[in-house]
Enzyme design. Structure first.
Site: not given
Ligand SMILES: NC(=O)c1ccc[n+]([C@@H]2O[C@H](COP(=O)([O-])OP(=O)(O)OC[C@H]3O[C@@H](n4cnc5c(N)ncnc54)[C@H](O)[C@@H]3O)[C@@H](O)[C@H]2O)c1
Length: 332
Positions: A152
């Protein structure tokens, strides 16, 4: 009438946790938002909740699909790319999924954005890119060595590099926001924080709600003040605010990178106490061994985003942050 400072913004992954909160803050600030999401890990209910707040375009599809991108990106000012897979354990089991969805999709989306003349592209990255910082390299700055310990984090490093190259070639303005541990929910109750494990706050809330009998704390003998691991927790609405501030200042030139964290460490035990406080009762806890690969402590040096973007986390107190998680979990 559309305000002249209003921007047209593509929010990929806007049906997920962080992307939806960013979409909501963009709408509240008067921007025109188009969400692209497969709904594989987000939900249509989230889109409905956003729609209850104003106009939003929704494209149900993959943001790496070249058949939908030209029309979706035409006339857009900015891309905020949240869509990704973001589960460390899953990435260890299925690294190829992470390469495809986090790296190749980012590349395709970026190339399409460049083709359509979009001015800026911001990527959600993570503190997982820093791996296990030593005592001497904490807090981590944006210049700290990158050594992601899992596919990841490695996929995010590769995605960042794709953006860096495009910026160096002068093709588009790019930027990266490296979030630390995100928690909380929209305080006005429009959106909800998903309370799926393995996130710590989610596990605590599930325990407090009685949906699980006990909560295991992995590692109680770390060299930290209360023996439990330390992380930097940042509220999801503050993450959204960082994106809005970044969009206003991003320009062509070298890619800009910002740590988005509160800038101080909070222990696992403090999170448990904050959930207990919000719930009004204790959570039954079992002390377990540290998990393989877990690190004792990491927190952000956030001085760059504070000084360059004027961003300040509105939520600094962990009890206040967790209260929004609890409110979301216990109201409709
Ligand atoms: N939540 C955390 O603690 C955290 C921490 C650091 C970084 N991030 C980053 O933040 C971003 C969002 O994370 P999150 O926690 O909201 O995740 P999440 O899984 O809640 O949301 C991701 C969304 O992206 C959609 N998705 C995935 N692949 C796709 C694609 N190819 N095309 C269209 N839609 C797609 C999914 O359906 C989902 O709705 C990510 O990039 C993650 O790496 C999150």
């Amino acid at each position: 009438m559309v305000d002249s400072t209003s921007k047209k913004v593509i929010v990929t992954g806007g049906a997920g946790y962080v992307g939806s909160h960013a979409a909501l803050e963009l709408m509240r600030a008067g921007h025109q938002v188009t969400v692209i999401d497969t709904l594989e890990r987000g939900s249509a209910a989230v889109i409905d909740r956003l729609r209850s707040q104003g106009t939003i375009e929704f494209i149900h599809g993959d943001c790496g699909d070249p058949s939908i991108l030209p029309s979706a990106l035409e006339g857009m000012d900015a891309v905020m790319h949240f869509a990704a897979y973001a589960k460390i354990d899953e990435s260890v089991k299925f690294p190829e999924l992470y390469e495809k969805n986090n790296v190749e999709v980012t590349h395709q989306l970026l190339e399409s954005a460049i083709d359509q003349g979009v001015a800026s592209f911001m990527l959600s990255s993570t503190c997982a890119v820093y791996g296990s910082p030593s005592d001497t390299t904490r807090p981590v700055t944006e210049e700290s060595p990158l050594s992601a310990a899992n596919p990841y984090g490695q996929s995010k490093i590769r995605a960042e590099n794709i953006l860096r190259t495009a910026a160096e070639e002068g093709r588009i303005a790019t930027g990266v926001l490296r979030y630390f541990n995100v928690l909380g929910s929209d305080e006005q109750g429009v959106l909800k924080e998903p309370i799926e494990e393995p996130r710590l706050v989610s596990a605590c809330i599930q325990s407090a709600l009685g949906n699980r009998e006990t909560l295991t704390v992995y590692g109680t003998d770390y060299d930290t003040p209360d023996g439990t691991a330390i992380r930097d927790f940042v509220h999801v609405t503050d993450i959204a605010g960082a994106h809005l501030a970044f969009m206003d200042s991003i320009r062509r030139g070298p890619m800009r990178i910002y740590n988005v964290g509160c800038g101080h460490g909070i222990s696992v035990r403090s999170i448990i106490r904050a959930v207990e406080k919000a719930a009004g009762h204790e959570i039954p806890v079992i002390e377990g061994d540290p998990r393989k690969g877990d690190i004792s402590a990491i927190w952000a040096d956030n001085s760059r985003i504070r000084s360059e973007l004027g961003w300040e986390p509105r939520y600094q107190d962990i009890n206040r942050m967790v209260a929004t998680s609890w409110q979301a979990a216990t109201t409709d």
